[in-house]
Design a protein around this motif. Sequence first.
Motif, short mmCIF file in Angstrom:
data_model
loop_
_atom_site.label_atom_id
_atom_site.label_comp_id
_atom_site.label_asym_id
_atom_site.label_seq_id
_atom_site.Cartn_x
_atom_site.Cartn_y
_atom_site.Cartn_z
N LEU A 151 0.82 -1.22 0.00
CA LEU A 151 0.00 0.00 0.00
C LEU A 151 0.85 1.26 0.00
O LEU A 151 0.45 2.28 -0.57
N THR A 152 2.01 1.23 0.64
CA THR A 152 2.87 2.42 0.65
C THR A 152 3.46 2.70 -0.72
O THR A 152 3.84 3.83 -1.01
N GLN A 153 3.49 1.70 -1.59
CA GLN A 153 4.04 1.88 -2.93
C GLN A 153 3.01 2.48 -3.91
O GLN A 153 3.38 2.90 -4.99
N LEU A 154 1.75 2.53 -3.51
CA LEU A 154 0.70 3.06 -4.39
C LEU A 154 0.61 4.57 -4.32
O LEU A 154 0.87 5.18 -3.27
N SER A 155 0.22 5.18 -5.43
CA SER A 155 0.02 6.63 -5.45
C SER A 155 -1.34 6.96 -4.85
O SER A 155 -2.16 6.08 -4.60
N ALA A 156 -1.60 8.24 -4.67
CA ALA A 156 -2.88 8.67 -4.09
C ALA A 156 -4.05 8.29 -5.01
O ALA A 156 -5.10 7.87 -4.54
N GLU A 157 -3.86 8.43 -6.32
CA GLU A 157 -4.91 8.07 -7.27
C GLU A 157 -5.19 6.57 -7.24
O GLU A 157 -6.34 6.12 -7.30
N GLU A 158 -4.12 5.77 -7.14
CA GLU A 158 -4.28 4.32 -7.09
C GLU A 158 -4.97 3.89 -5.80
O GLU A 158 -5.80 2.97 -5.81
N LEU A 159 -4.66 4.56 -4.70
CA LEU A 159 -5.33 4.25 -3.44
C LEU A 159 -6.81 4.59 -3.50
O LEU A 159 -7.65 3.85 -2.98
N GLU A 160 -7.15 5.69 -4.16
CA GLU A 160 -8.55 6.08 -4.33
C GLU A 160 -9.30 5.05 -5.17
O GLU A 160 -10.41 4.65 -4.83
N MET A 161 -8.66 4.59 -6.25
CA MET A 161 -9.29 3.57 -7.10
C MET A 161 -9.47 2.26 -6.32
O MET A 161 -10.50 1.60 -6.42
N LEU A 162 -8.49 1.90 -5.53
CA LEU A 162 -8.56 0.68 -4.74
C LEU A 162 -9.66 0.77 -3.69
O LEU A 162 -10.40 -0.19 -3.46
#
Length: 92
Positions: free
Chosen positions: A23-34
């Motif tokens: 999860l720390t490797q994901l960007s803010a946009e990717e976290l929102e999509m997830l």
Amino acid sequence: MTSKTANEKGQKDEDDIDVDDLLTQLSAEELEMLSKEVDPDDQFIPPDQRSNYHCDRKATGKMDKKHLSDHISKMAMEIPDQPENVPFTSKK
């Protein structure tokens, strides 16, 4: 015939994967999509945060329950009742 398991092939077990590290490797946009794709089943998360729907509108103001109740009552009195297709008859 021998079949190799995932551990024998050199792959990590699913329990060994560090989710926090991923999860720390994901960007803010990717976290929102997830977060939109995942449905958390945690009773300690508020219901508005568990839902996929998030409204971007600003609050319209404080809710006045009495005013709303008066408005609904007024509308109910002004709108005529619809006629019944089959009249009510009580069976005795």
